[in-house]
Motif scaffolding. Structure first.
Motif, PDB file in Angstrom:
ATOM      1  N   VAL A   1      29.901  73.481  55.228  1.00  0.00           N
ATOM      2  CA  VAL A   1      30.095  72.042  55.062  1.00  0.00           C
ATOM      3  C   VAL A   1      31.556  71.812  54.719  1.00  0.00           C
TER       4      VAL A   1
ATOM      5  N   HIS B   1      31.896  70.905  66.097  1.00  0.00           N
ATOM      6  CA  HIS B   1      31.251  70.682  64.809  1.00  0.00           C
ATOM      7  C   HIS B   1      30.359  69.441  64.871  1.00  0.00           C
ATOM      8  N   ARG B   2      29.452  69.354  63.928  1.00  0.00           N
ATOM      9  CA  ARG B   2      28.681  68.119  63.778  1.00  0.00           C
ATOM     10  C   ARG B   2      29.439  67.243  62.786  1.00  0.00           C
TER      11      ARG B   2
ATOM     12  N   LEU C   1      30.001  63.949  60.681  1.00  0.00           N
ATOM     13  CA  LEU C   1      29.275  62.846  60.061  1.00  0.00           C
ATOM     14  C   LEU C   1      30.279  61.935  59.369  1.00  0.00           C
TER      15      LEU C   1
ATOM     16  N   PRO D   1      20.030  68.988  59.471  1.00  0.00           N
ATOM     17  CA  PRO D   1      21.096  69.915  59.874  1.00  0.00           C
ATOM     18  C   PRO D   1      20.622  70.896  60.943  1.00  0.00           C
TER      19      PRO D   1
ATOM     20  N   ARG E   1      25.185  73.958  63.718  1.00  0.00           N
ATOM     21  CA  ARG E   1      26.604  73.622  63.745  1.00  0.00           C
ATOM     22  C   ARG E   1      27.173  73.410  62.341  1.00  0.00           C
ATOM     23  N   GLU E   2      28.457  73.751  62.197  1.00  0.00           N
ATOM     24  CA  GLU E   2      29.135  73.438  60.951  1.00  0.00           C
ATOM     25  C   GLU E   2      29.239  71.927  60.817  1.00  0.00           C
ATOM     26  N   LEU E   3      29.167  71.458  59.577  1.00  0.00           N
ATOM     27  CA  LEU E   3      29.167  70.027  59.301  1.00  0.00           C
ATOM     28  C   LEU E   3      30.530  69.591  58.771  1.00  0.00           C
TER      29      LEU E   3
ATOM     30  N   LEU F   1      23.536  66.738  51.239  1.00  0.00           N
ATOM     31  CA  LEU F   1      23.453  67.835  52.205  1.00  0.00           C
ATOM     32  C   LEU F   1      23.019  69.141  51.542  1.00  0.00           C
TER      33      LEU F   1
END
Length: 242
Positions: free
Chosen positions: A80, A166-167, A169, A184, A187-189, A235
């Motif tokens: 994250v 990446h994801r 947000l 989730p 993918r890395e957030l 998260l």
């Protein structure tokens, strides 16, 4: 509870062996924490290795620790990351400090369009070094085996590029979907937090076009210093970290 110190050059240490802590950490152990021989210490390298032991010799120049236990922690997956917009005063620094204590795996300083604070010239290196120092101290306070990395200053274009791998947000108070509804994946957030004036419409549009998801924390609007840490807490629960 034993105090935790970081020694980046720390390598594998056998139980029963001696580890020598030098430099600023040794001075802090001896002169600030006033640690005495016989007291317990934790020493990590910021890359998952943590040794626990007893101080045998303590001076401001060097501290010898007899190793009693060795632990190795895996890096969190998925990671994250916090893309924190530069903000006036110390609000961005407060966000970075709290995010580190809450478990963020990396920090990306973001020069947003509406950022009052600007990093340029000598301020560029000084600002990043300041954030890195904050991350380091917060990681020690929270006894984290992995030290989060502070990335180079990012532009909005850089964040748009991250959406390909990446994801992303984007915390946006007007978003339809709450962050708590996000499930989730592998993918890395990347959590994107805007400055005091919010994320500019053109920036938000560019991020969403690239695949970023706009999400809200709730019905209230949080300060830039608290939005990121609050989102990380959400998260942490979704990822099973808490």
């Amino acid at each position: 509870m034993a105090n935790f110190y970081l020694l980046e050059e720390l390598a594998d240490a056998p139980v029963g062996g001696l580890v020598e802590v030098t430099g600023a950490e040794a001075k802090h152990i001896a002169a600030v924490a006033r640690t005495r021989a016989g007291e317990r210490l934790l020493v990590g390298n910021g890359r998952g290795l943590v040794i626990e032991g007893t101080a045998e010799q303590v001076t401001p120049a060097a501290v010898s620790v007899r190793v009693e236990q060795v632990r190795r922690a895996d890096a969190a997956s998925p990671r994250v990351l916090l893309a924190q917009a530069l903000a006036k005063g110390d609000r961005d620094e407060l966000a970075v400090q709290a995010a580190t204590e809450l478990g963020v795996d990396g920090v990306i300083p973001w020069q947003a369009e509406r950022s009052v604070s600007r990093w340029s010239g000598p301020k560029l290196e000084k600002g990043r070094d300041r954030w890195a120092a904050i991350v380091r101290e917060a990681a020690k306070q929270s006894m984290r085996p992995w030290l989060p990395e502070v990335a180079a200053l990012a532009s909005t274009k850089d964040l748009v590029g991250l959406a390909a791998t990446h994801r992303v947000l984007v915390l946006e108070p007007s978003a339809r979907h709450p962050l708590a509804s996000v499930v989730p994946d592998a993918r890395e957030l990347v959590l994107v937090v805007g400055p005091e004036g919010g994320i500019a419409p053109a920036e938000l549009a560019a991020l969403e076009t690239a695949g970023a998801e706009s999400v809200r924390l709730g019905d209230t609007v949080l300060r830039t210093s608290t939005a990121g840490p609050a989102a990380i807490a959400v998260l942490n629960a979704a990822l099973g970290r808490w």
